[in-house]
Write a protein that holds these residues in place. Sequence first.
Motif, PDB file in Angstrom:
ATOM      1  N   GLU A  67       5.112   0.924  -4.474  1.00  0.00           N
ATOM      2  CA  GLU A  67       4.977   1.358  -3.088  1.00  0.00           C
ATOM      3  C   GLU A  67       4.024   2.547  -3.053  1.00  0.00           C
ATOM      4  O   GLU A  67       4.264   3.569  -3.690  1.00  0.00           O
ATOM      5  CB  GLU A  67       6.339   1.748  -2.533  1.00  0.00           C
ATOM      6  N   LEU A  69       2.125   5.423  -0.831  1.00  0.00           N
ATOM      7  CA  LEU A  69       2.267   6.157   0.422  1.00  0.00           C
ATOM      8  C   LEU A  69       0.889   6.605   0.901  1.00  0.00           C
ATOM      9  O   LEU A  69       0.279   7.501   0.329  1.00  0.00           O
ATOM     10  CB  LEU A  69       3.172   7.372   0.226  1.00  0.00           C
ATOM     11  N   GLU A  70       0.393   5.939   1.915  1.00  0.00           N
ATOM     12  CA  GLU A  70      -0.844   6.362   2.561  1.00  0.00           C
ATOM     13  C   GLU A  70      -0.455   6.733   3.982  1.00  0.00           C
ATOM     14  O   GLU A  70       0.483   7.474   4.172  1.00  0.00           O
ATOM     15  CB  GLU A  70      -1.863   5.224   2.509  1.00  0.00           C
ATOM     16  N   ASN A  71      -1.153   6.235   4.993  1.00  0.00           N
ATOM     17  CA  ASN A  71      -0.703   6.446   6.360  1.00  0.00           C
ATOM     18  C   ASN A  71       0.599   5.697   6.594  1.00  0.00           C
ATOM     19  O   ASN A  71       1.469   6.151   7.317  1.00  0.00           O
ATOM     20  CB  ASN A  71      -1.763   5.981   7.357  1.00  0.00           C
ATOM     21  N   LYS A  72       0.706   4.522   5.980  1.00  0.00           N
ATOM     22  CA  LYS A  72       1.929   3.729   6.017  1.00  0.00           C
ATOM     23  C   LYS A  72       2.318   3.421   4.582  1.00  0.00           C
ATOM     24  O   LYS A  72       1.529   3.590   3.664  1.00  0.00           O
ATOM     25  CB  LYS A  72       1.696   2.407   6.763  1.00  0.00           C
ATOM     26  N   CYS A  73       3.535   2.964   4.405  1.00  0.00           N
ATOM     27  CA  CYS A  73       3.965   2.534   3.073  1.00  0.00           C
ATOM     28  C   CYS A  73       3.528   1.097   2.873  1.00  0.00           C
ATOM     29  O   CYS A  73       3.864   0.222   3.655  1.00  0.00           O
ATOM     30  CB  CYS A  73       5.486   2.635   2.941  1.00  0.00           C
ATOM     31  N   ARG A  74       2.755   0.865   1.829  1.00  0.00           N
ATOM     32  CA  ARG A  74       2.368  -0.501   1.514  1.00  0.00           C
ATOM     33  C   ARG A  74       2.679  -0.758   0.054  1.00  0.00           C
ATOM     34  O   ARG A  74       2.762   0.168  -0.756  1.00  0.00           O
ATOM     35  CB  ARG A  74       0.893  -0.753   1.806  1.00  0.00           C
TER      36      ARG A  74
END
Length: 133
Positions: A67, A69-74
């Motif tokens: 996982e 963590l950027e702007n959203k978790c992808r």
Amino acid sequence: MGDAVEPVAQDSSSVSPEIVWPIKFKRPDKIARHIMQILNKEAMEAVKADREIPDIKPGYTVHLKVEVLENKCRVSILKGIVISRHNAGLNTTFRLWRLVVSVGVESVFPLYSPNIKEFKVLDKKEVRKAKLY
């Protein structure tokens, strides 16, 4: 006959509390280290109960879902070769070597990280060294 005394059952509230002797700390650094070892072992057991963590060694080809963590978790899927492992209890890490756009990239991952969602061992190769730098 007047000398005989019957034993009287005492309830737990009337019993005096145990005397707790003060602990003498000769080496507080050793006691703190021991406490941290216990806490690390409990945390490792909690992570192992949550998900399966295979025993990996250098030379294994692994498939990870991490996982990010950027702007959203992808979830990012990584596939590579384990080139080293550093054992340190809860802070155990392994180094993964993979090709990204035909350039070799090394990444270090904590083994007990909550960001690693899935962990599979695809292939096992026998190597003669512990570190494959």
